[in-house]
Design an enzyme around this catalytic site. Structure first.
Site, PDB file in Angstrom:
ATOM      1  N   TYR A  96       0.841  -1.188   0.000  1.00  0.00           N
ATOM      2  CA  TYR A  96       0.000   0.000   0.000  1.00  0.00           C
ATOM      3  C   TYR A  96       0.880   1.243   0.000  1.00  0.00           C
ATOM      4  O   TYR A  96       2.069   1.177   0.333  1.00  0.00           O
ATOM      5  CB  TYR A  96      -0.922  -0.010   1.231  1.00  0.00           C
ATOM      6  CG  TYR A  96      -2.060   0.982   1.159  1.00  0.00           C
ATOM      7  CD1 TYR A  96      -3.054   0.860   0.188  1.00  0.00           C
ATOM      8  CD2 TYR A  96      -2.144   2.046   2.053  1.00  0.00           C
ATOM      9  CE1 TYR A  96      -4.103   1.763   0.119  1.00  0.00           C
ATOM     10  CE2 TYR A  96      -3.192   2.960   1.990  1.00  0.00           C
ATOM     11  CZ  TYR A  96      -4.166   2.808   1.024  1.00  0.00           C
ATOM     12  OH  TYR A  96      -5.197   3.716   0.954  1.00  0.00           O
ATOM     13  N   ASN A 195     -20.753  -2.768  -6.195  1.00  0.00           N
ATOM     14  CA  ASN A 195     -21.221  -3.334  -4.929  1.00  0.00           C
ATOM     15  C   ASN A 195     -20.192  -3.184  -3.819  1.00  0.00           C
ATOM     16  O   ASN A 195     -20.409  -3.644  -2.690  1.00  0.00           O
ATOM     17  CB  ASN A 195     -21.574  -4.812  -5.103  1.00  0.00           C
ATOM     18  CG  ASN A 195     -20.386  -5.629  -5.592  1.00  0.00           C
ATOM     19  OD1 ASN A 195     -19.731  -5.248  -6.554  1.00  0.00           O
ATOM     20  ND2 ASN A 195     -20.112  -6.736  -4.934  1.00  0.00           N
ATOM     21  N   SER A 196     -19.060  -2.532  -4.095  1.00  0.00           N
ATOM     22  CA  SER A 196     -18.052  -2.280  -3.066  1.00  0.00           C
ATOM     23  C   SER A 196     -18.561  -1.222  -2.101  1.00  0.00           C
ATOM     24  O   SER A 196     -19.598  -0.588  -2.326  1.00  0.00           O
ATOM     25  CB  SER A 196     -16.754  -1.810  -3.715  1.00  0.00           C
ATOM     26  OG  SER A 196     -16.936  -0.524  -4.306  1.00  0.00           O
ATOM     27  N   GLY A 197     -17.802  -1.001  -1.021  1.00  0.00           N
ATOM     28  CA  GLY A 197     -18.185   0.031  -0.066  1.00  0.00           C
ATOM     29  C   GLY A 197     -18.256   1.401  -0.706  1.00  0.00           C
ATOM     30  O   GLY A 197     -19.206   2.158  -0.493  1.00  0.00           O
ATOM     31  N   VAL A 198     -17.244   1.734  -1.521  1.00  0.00           N
ATOM     32  CA  VAL A 198     -17.269   3.009  -2.234  1.00  0.00           C
ATOM     33  C   VAL A 198     -18.422   3.036  -3.229  1.00  0.00           C
ATOM     34  O   VAL A 198     -19.137   4.038  -3.341  1.00  0.00           O
ATOM     35  CB  VAL A 198     -15.923   3.264  -2.947  1.00  0.00           C
ATOM     36  CG1 VAL A 198     -16.023   4.482  -3.867  1.00  0.00           C
ATOM     37  CG2 VAL A 198     -14.808   3.479  -1.935  1.00  0.00           C
ATOM     38  N   ARG A 220     -22.601 -13.118 -11.283  1.00  0.00           N
ATOM     39  CA  ARG A 220     -22.501 -14.003 -10.136  1.00  0.00           C
ATOM     40  C   ARG A 220     -23.804 -14.774  -9.997  1.00  0.00           C
ATOM     41  O   ARG A 220     -24.826 -14.400 -10.582  1.00  0.00           O
ATOM     42  CB  ARG A 220     -22.226 -13.190  -8.869  1.00  0.00           C
ATOM     43  CG  ARG A 220     -23.349 -12.228  -8.508  1.00  0.00           C
ATOM     44  CD  ARG A 220     -22.895 -11.190  -7.507  1.00  0.00           C
ATOM     45  NE  ARG A 220     -21.909 -10.297  -8.102  1.00  0.00           N
ATOM     46  CZ  ARG A 220     -20.952  -9.690  -7.403  1.00  0.00           C
ATOM     47  NH1 ARG A 220     -20.833  -9.876  -6.104  1.00  0.00           N
ATOM     48  NH2 ARG A 220     -20.093  -8.889  -8.004  1.00  0.00           N
ATOM     49  N   MET A 290      -8.500  -3.697  -8.524  1.00  0.00           N
ATOM     50  CA  MET A 290      -8.790  -5.056  -8.077  1.00  0.00           C
ATOM     51  C   MET A 290      -8.278  -6.128  -9.036  1.00  0.00           C
ATOM     52  O   MET A 290      -7.891  -7.214  -8.617  1.00  0.00           O
ATOM     53  CB  MET A 290     -10.293  -5.214  -7.864  1.00  0.00           C
ATOM     54  CG  MET A 290     -10.843  -4.416  -6.703  1.00  0.00           C
ATOM     55  SD  MET A 290     -12.669  -4.332  -6.722  1.00  0.00           S
ATOM     56  CE  MET A 290     -13.083  -6.061  -6.889  1.00  0.00           C
ATOM     57  N   LYS A 370     -19.356  -6.403   4.521  1.00  0.00           N
ATOM     58  CA  LYS A 370     -18.091  -5.935   5.084  1.00  0.00           C
ATOM     59  C   LYS A 370     -17.921  -6.498   6.490  1.00  0.00           C
ATOM     60  O   LYS A 370     -18.844  -6.473   7.290  1.00  0.00           O
ATOM     61  CB  LYS A 370     -18.061  -4.406   5.115  1.00  0.00           C
ATOM     62  CG  LYS A 370     -16.747  -3.823   5.634  1.00  0.00           C
ATOM     63  CD  LYS A 370     -16.734  -2.314   5.574  1.00  0.00           C
ATOM     64  CE  LYS A 370     -16.662  -1.817   4.155  1.00  0.00           C
ATOM     65  NZ  LYS A 370     -15.354  -2.148   3.515  1.00  0.00           N
TER      66      LYS A 370
END
Length: 375
Positions: A96, A195-198, A220, A290, A370
């Site tokens: 990171y 569908n991510s947090g962001v 999916r 990702m 999450k």
């Protein structure tokens, strides 16, 4: 004793304590040692510590730490809940953009309650809720002593999960919506990893601003369930990566304007497809990768469509802006929460001692919730 970066907690350095493991590898069944309670010794807390970079479930251990004394500008905080974010995983892996000095306590986000304050503290008082103002504080612990400048007070009448997940993903979503294109109600935005947090925060904040969203997700087994969930948040269109590549996509823009703003958290072919659907002069903002593949833009996209490629990192935004501006951002988001326009992403609360299961779950594909560590 060895002071961790920030000087807030001292690590117990006896060999036995450094090697001590309080939990089995997984299975979510606490061992006898996991029943340890910080209340048994008020000078000790429990924390998830990593002393080297590597695979999080292997290098993170639950350890005892000594709580530092509260100085004049310090705040004693009892942590309530702290999520596991992709950036947390990347930090532990060592890849990171911001890496704390080792050994380090994991976690960059969370919410805690003030227990006591030093004599010169004026911004918060015992009983208040606080969240980190900066990254790298290490929120995966039962208690800590932080400098007042490292904290921001938040209303204690918002949901716990909203407070715990407030300072990273919603802030990223809001700034990306506001800082790159001057959009008006009725304009559209396209994003992948929706569908991510962001992504979920983008959908909700955009809807509150009167913006229309095109939300791309990976196909999916439960795609219909996910589609319904995102539309309930305010998404206008939810499409799969495969549908994004079909010629029929152009029909979508018969009744809505082409987006001038795109958010990319994937890279590779997915980001190229986002660029293909941007309006001339539009901007694609990349905030994640990702797929671990580069962003590829054709020459014609840059010359003939005049598309702009930008990046966003919340840590850099905070470096470039004052603490008061970040606090103003937090309070703006709290107002949206109070108005029912912004909710936390789907969360699974996991006791701190079951951290290995939570770490494993957070790294699985098609994650539906999450992971939030509760103290």
């Amino acid at each position: 004793m060895n002071m961790w970066a920030g000087g807030t907690l001292r690590f117990a350095r006896t060999p036995a304590q450094l090697r001590r493991r309080l939990l089995p590898a997984c299975g979510c069944r606490p061992s006898a040692a996991a029943s340890y309670s910080a209340s048994a010794d008020p000078s000790r807390v429990r924390a998830l510590v990593y002393e080297q970079h590597g695979h999080p479930p292997k290098v993170v251990e639950l350890k005892n730490l000594e709580l530092a004394a509260v100085g004049g500008s310090d705040v004693h905080v009892k942590m309530l809940a702290a999520p596991i974010n992709p950036s947390d995983i990347n930090m532990i892996q060592g890849n990171y953009g911001l890496l704390p000095k080792l050994p380090a306590v994991g976690g960059n986000e969370g919410v805690g309650q003030v227990v006591a304050v030093g004599s010169s503290v004026t911004g918060v008082k015992p009983g208040d809720w606080v969240i980190p103002a900066t990254a790298g504080l290490g929120t995966w612990r039962t208690e800590a002593v932080f400098n007042e400048e490292a904290l921001i007070g938040v209303p204690s009448d918002i949901p716990l999960q909203s407070a715990a997940t407030l300072s990273v993903n919603p802030c990223t979503a809001y700034r990306m919506l506001m800082d790159f294109e001057q959009l008006q109600p009725g304009d559209s935005v396209i994003q992948n990893a929706s569908n991510s947090g962001v992504g979920q925060a983008v959908i909700q904040i955009a809807a509150a601003l009167g913006l229309r969203t095109i939300n791309v997700v990976r196909d999916r087994p439960d795609i219909q369930t996910l589609t319904k969930k995102l539309k309930n948040l305010g998404a206008e269109h939810v499409i799969t990566e495969e549908e994004l590549r079909k010629p029929e996509m152009k029909n979508l823009f018969k009744d809505m304007p082409q987006p001038r703003l795109a958010f990319n958290c994937v890279g590779g072919k997915s980001s190229t497809e986002l660029l293909r659907h941007l309006a001339p002069g539009g901007t694609m903002v990349t905030y994640g990768g990702m797929a671990k593949q580069p962003v590829v833009a054709s020459v014609s996209m840059l010359i003939f469509k005049d598309l702009k490629l930008r990046g966003f990192w919340l840590s850099q935004w905070k470096k470039d802006h004052s603490p008061d501006q970040f606090k103003e951002l937090i309070l703006t988001l709290c107002d949206l929460i109070h108005r029912g326009r912004l909710t936390a992403p789907a969360c699974a609360e996991v006791p701190l001692q079951d951290y290995r299961c939570a770490l494993e779950a957070s790294m699985q594909p098609f994650l539906s919730s999450k992971q939030i560590l509760t103290m």
